[in-house]
Design a protein around this motif. Structure first.
Motif, PDB file in Angstrom:
ATOM      1  N   ARG A  45       0.841  -1.208   0.000  1.00  0.00           N
ATOM      2  CA  ARG A  45       0.000   0.000   0.000  1.00  0.00           C
ATOM      3  C   ARG A  45       0.877   1.258   0.000  1.00  0.00           C
ATOM      4  N   GLN A  46       0.317   2.330  -0.569  1.00  0.00           N
ATOM      5  CA  GLN A  46       0.961   3.640  -0.573  1.00  0.00           C
ATOM      6  C   GLN A  46      -0.099   4.698  -0.330  1.00  0.00           C
ATOM      7  N   THR A  47       0.256   5.710   0.468  1.00  0.00           N
ATOM      8  CA  THR A  47      -0.671   6.811   0.718  1.00  0.00           C
ATOM      9  C   THR A  47       0.072   8.128   0.883  1.00  0.00           C
ATOM     10  N   ASN A  48      -0.629   9.195   0.551  1.00  0.00           N
ATOM     11  CA  ASN A  48      -0.142  10.544   0.824  1.00  0.00           C
ATOM     12  C   ASN A  48      -0.858  11.147   2.029  1.00  0.00           C
ATOM     13  N   HIS A  49      -1.631  10.339   2.744  1.00  0.00           N
ATOM     14  CA  HIS A  49      -2.448  10.813   3.857  1.00  0.00           C
ATOM     15  C   HIS A  49      -2.014  10.130   5.142  1.00  0.00           C
ATOM     16  N   GLU A  50      -1.461  10.907   6.051  1.00  0.00           N
ATOM     17  CA  GLU A  50      -0.871  10.353   7.265  1.00  0.00           C
ATOM     18  C   GLU A  50      -1.859   9.521   8.078  1.00  0.00           C
ATOM     19  N   GLY A  51      -3.087  10.001   8.209  1.00  0.00           N
ATOM     20  CA  GLY A  51      -4.085   9.262   8.976  1.00  0.00           C
ATOM     21  C   GLY A  51      -4.354   7.885   8.402  1.00  0.00           C
ATOM     22  N   GLU A  52      -4.316   7.777   7.084  1.00  0.00           N
ATOM     23  CA  GLU A  52      -4.526   6.480   6.451  1.00  0.00           C
ATOM     24  C   GLU A  52      -3.387   5.516   6.804  1.00  0.00           C
ATOM     25  N   LEU A  53      -2.156   6.013   6.770  1.00  0.00           N
ATOM     26  CA  LEU A  53      -1.021   5.171   7.147  1.00  0.00           C
ATOM     27  C   LEU A  53      -1.149   4.737   8.611  1.00  0.00           C
ATOM     28  N   LEU A  54      -1.569   5.639   9.471  1.00  0.00           N
ATOM     29  CA  LEU A  54      -1.758   5.295  10.886  1.00  0.00           C
ATOM     30  C   LEU A  54      -2.838   4.230  11.045  1.00  0.00           C
ATOM     31  N   ASP A  55      -3.919   4.350  10.282  1.00  0.00           N
ATOM     32  CA  ASP A  55      -4.976   3.331  10.328  1.00  0.00           C
ATOM     33  C   ASP A  55      -4.423   1.965   9.920  1.00  0.00           C
ATOM     34  N   TRP A  56      -3.587   1.942   8.888  1.00  0.00           N
ATOM     35  CA  TRP A  56      -3.010   0.669   8.439  1.00  0.00           C
ATOM     36  C   TRP A  56      -2.096   0.085   9.510  1.00  0.00           C
ATOM     37  N   LEU A  57      -1.302   0.935  10.156  1.00  0.00           N
ATOM     38  CA  LEU A  57      -0.428   0.444  11.227  1.00  0.00           C
ATOM     39  C   LEU A  57      -1.248  -0.063  12.412  1.00  0.00           C
ATOM     40  N   ASN A  58      -2.338   0.625  12.718  1.00  0.00           N
ATOM     41  CA  ASN A  58      -3.224   0.144  13.786  1.00  0.00           C
ATOM     42  C   ASN A  58      -3.820  -1.208  13.417  1.00  0.00           C
ATOM     43  N   GLN A  59      -4.206  -1.376  12.165  1.00  0.00           N
ATOM     44  CA  GLN A  59      -4.732  -2.662  11.690  1.00  0.00           C
ATOM     45  C   GLN A  59      -3.665  -3.742  11.841  1.00  0.00           C
ATOM     46  N   ALA A  60      -2.429  -3.427  11.441  1.00  0.00           N
ATOM     47  CA  ALA A  60      -1.336  -4.396  11.578  1.00  0.00           C
ATOM     48  C   ALA A  60      -1.127  -4.758  13.045  1.00  0.00           C
ATOM     49  N   ALA A  61      -1.226  -3.780  13.925  1.00  0.00           N
ATOM     50  CA  ALA A  61      -1.083  -4.055  15.364  1.00  0.00           C
ATOM     51  C   ALA A  61      -2.204  -4.959  15.850  1.00  0.00           C
ATOM     52  N   ASP A  62      -3.424  -4.663  15.452  1.00  0.00           N
ATOM     53  CA  ASP A  62      -4.575  -5.461  15.887  1.00  0.00           C
ATOM     54  C   ASP A  62      -4.510  -6.893  15.366  1.00  0.00           C
ATOM     55  N   GLU A  63      -4.018  -7.061  14.146  1.00  0.00           N
ATOM     56  CA  GLU A  63      -3.982  -8.385  13.510  1.00  0.00           C
ATOM     57  C   GLU A  63      -2.679  -9.138  13.773  1.00  0.00           C
ATOM     58  N   GLY A  64      -1.688  -8.457  14.349  1.00  0.00           N
ATOM     59  CA  GLY A  64      -0.400  -9.098  14.591  1.00  0.00           C
ATOM     60  C   GLY A  64       0.410  -9.311  13.327  1.00  0.00           C
ATOM     61  N   TRP A  65       0.224  -8.437  12.335  1.00  0.00           N
ATOM     62  CA  TRP A  65       0.911  -8.567  11.051  1.00  0.00           C
ATOM     63  C   TRP A  65       2.277  -7.887  11.092  1.00  0.00           C
ATOM     64  N   PRO A  66       3.295  -8.500  10.525  1.00  0.00           N
ATOM     65  CA  PRO A  66       4.593  -7.834  10.376  1.00  0.00           C
ATOM     66  C   PRO A  66       4.514  -6.765   9.291  1.00  0.00           C
ATOM     67  N   VAL A  67       5.416  -5.783   9.379  1.00  0.00           N
ATOM     68  CA  VAL A  67       5.356  -4.622   8.491  1.00  0.00           C
ATOM     69  C   VAL A  67       6.748  -4.260   7.979  1.00  0.00           C
ATOM     70  N   VAL A  68       6.822  -3.981   6.675  1.00  0.00           N
ATOM     71  CA  VAL A  68       7.940  -3.261   6.072  1.00  0.00           C
ATOM     72  C   VAL A  68       7.411  -1.857   5.844  1.00  0.00           C
ATOM     73  N   LEU A  69       8.123  -0.855   6.354  1.00  0.00           N
ATOM     74  CA  LEU A  69       7.622   0.518   6.315  1.00  0.00           C
ATOM     75  C   LEU A  69       8.635   1.477   5.728  1.00  0.00           C
ATOM     76  N   ASN A  70       8.227   2.170   4.658  1.00  0.00           N
ATOM     77  CA  ASN A  70       8.938   3.337   4.156  1.00  0.00           C
ATOM     78  C   ASN A  70       7.993   4.508   4.382  1.00  0.00           C
ATOM     79  N   ALA A  71       8.165   5.168   5.493  1.00  0.00           N
ATOM     80  CA  ALA A  71       7.272   6.272   5.856  1.00  0.00           C
ATOM     81  C   ALA A  71       7.648   7.579   5.172  1.00  0.00           C
ATOM     82  N   ALA A  72       8.690   7.549   4.357  1.00  0.00           N
ATOM     83  CA  ALA A  72       9.126   8.724   3.603  1.00  0.00           C
ATOM     84  C   ALA A  72       9.313   9.911   4.556  1.00  0.00           C
ATOM     85  N   ALA A  73       8.836  11.084   4.202  1.00  0.00           N
ATOM     86  CA  ALA A  73       9.087  12.282   5.003  1.00  0.00           C
ATOM     87  C   ALA A  73       8.556  12.169   6.430  1.00  0.00           C
ATOM     88  N   TRP A  74       7.481  11.419   6.621  1.00  0.00           N
ATOM     89  CA  TRP A  74       6.937  11.276   7.985  1.00  0.00           C
ATOM     90  C   TRP A  74       7.929  10.609   8.917  1.00  0.00           C
TER      91      TRP A  74
END
Length: 140
Positions: A45-74
């Motif tokens: 996934r890719q987004t230009n909207h910080e809240g959307e990225l946070l929602d995805w990270l929250n989903q990963a936390a809730d589901e116990g999913w591992p993450v590769v993250l390029n948060a770019a400027a954030w």
């Protein structure tokens, strides 16, 4: 999950001398293929909207999913991102196409993601995503 932050949707067009000529669609396919080879099912996934990225990270936390993250400027200033990464229970690998520590802009030299990451892969171009997926596979 392979999550990408702002402006990465412009890969292949944005500063190719720094980020290369691979498009975001090509990178997605590469990640899916690399993941498959490692026994991972990649949700890219890719987004230009910080809240959307946070929602995805929250989903990963809730589901116990591992993450590769390029948060770019954030990566360099988002305390909300720091908090979201801190909630993850599965491994997080931070990835950057360029090496932020070697970039001339000093603001790029710090990361709010790194304290939560099991590994950081930076400065290897698009191949860094393959390396990050390998790190992730080794950590789970």
């Amino acid at each position: 999950m392979v999550l990408n932050g702002p402006n990465l949707g412009r890969l292949g067009r944005r500063q190719p001398e720094i980020y290369g000529t691979t498009t975001i669609a090509e990178l997605e396919q590469l990640c899916v293929d690399w993941g498959r080879g490692l026994g991972l099912e990649v949700d890219f996934r890719q987004t230009n909207h910080e809240g959307e990225l946070l929602d995805w990270l929250n989903q990963a936390a809730d589901e116990g999913w591992p993450v590769v993250l390029n948060a770019a400027a954030w990566t360099h200033y988002s305390w909300a991102l720091f908090d979201a990464c801190g909630q993850l229970t599965a491994p997080l690998v931070e990835v950057h196409i360029s090496d932020p520590s070697q970039r001339p802009e000093e603001f790029r030299h710090s990361s709010v993601v790194t304290p939560h990451a099991v590994a950081v892969v930076a400065g290897h171009g698009i191949d860094g995503y393959r390396m990050a997926l390998e790190q992730l596979a080794a950590a789970i």
